[in-house]
Design a protein around this motif. Structure first.
Motif, short mmCIF file in Angstrom:
data_model
loop_
_atom_site.label_atom_id
_atom_site.label_comp_id
_atom_site.label_asym_id
_atom_site.label_seq_id
_atom_site.Cartn_x
_atom_site.Cartn_y
_atom_site.Cartn_z
N ALA A 6 0.83 -1.21 0.00
CA ALA A 6 0.00 0.00 0.00
C ALA A 6 0.87 1.26 0.00
CB ALA A 6 -0.94 -0.01 1.21
N TYR A 7 1.89 1.26 0.82
CA TYR A 7 2.81 2.41 0.90
C TYR A 7 3.51 2.62 -0.44
CZ TYR A 7 6.80 5.26 2.24
OH TYR A 7 7.74 6.25 2.31
N LYS A 10 1.18 4.05 -3.14
CA LYS A 10 0.94 5.48 -2.96
C LYS A 10 2.18 6.29 -3.35
CE LYS A 10 -0.54 8.94 0.38
NZ LYS A 10 -1.02 9.18 1.74
N ARG A 13 2.51 6.41 -7.11
CA ARG A 13 1.49 7.29 -7.68
C ARG A 13 1.86 8.74 -7.50
NH1 ARG A 13 -2.35 10.21 -5.33
NH2 ARG A 13 -2.30 9.09 -3.35
N GLN A 20 -5.59 9.89 -6.93
CA GLN A 20 -6.28 8.60 -6.83
C GLN A 20 -7.35 8.51 -7.92
OE1 GLN A 20 -7.64 8.26 -2.76
NE2 GLN A 20 -5.69 7.40 -2.11
N THR A 35 -8.60 3.56 -3.37
CA THR A 35 -8.22 4.08 -2.06
C THR A 35 -8.00 2.94 -1.07
OG1 THR A 35 -9.42 6.14 -2.44
CG2 THR A 35 -8.93 5.58 -0.14
N GLU A 38 -4.54 1.57 -1.33
CA GLU A 38 -3.49 2.42 -0.74
C GLU A 38 -3.56 2.45 0.79
OE1 GLU A 38 -2.96 6.36 -2.21
OE2 GLU A 38 -2.39 5.68 -4.21
#
Length: 76
Positions: A6-7, A10, A13, A20, A35, A38
């Motif tokens: 998840a980290y 993000k 991105r 998002q 979401t 992330e």
């Protein structure tokens, strides 16, 4: 899936300058679904992972690595 994924998602991105909403549009999914990826509340399918790697121009290793954090930096 662990919080490293998840980290890293993000971080990749943000490095690309995408929101998002940009990502969800490119993946043709709901922003809420993105979401959740992330925030480690759910995980993407293999097909979506393939698309993430392509869109963000990153390797699978980068996406799943625990080494992308700076020392002492918290995931959430």
């Amino acid at each position: 899936m662990d919080k490293s994924f998840a980290y890293n998602l993000k971080l990749a991105r943000l490095r690309c300058g995408f929101t998002q909403q940009d990502m969800s549009d490119r993946l043709n999914i709901n922003r809420t679904t993105y979401t959740k990826w992330e925030t480690a509340k759910s995980e993407p399918s293999i097909e979506n992972i393939k698309m993430l790697v392509k869109i963000l121009e990153i390797s699978y290793d980068y996406l799943f690595s625990e080494a992308n954090r700076k020392d002492g930096e918290k995931l959430f």
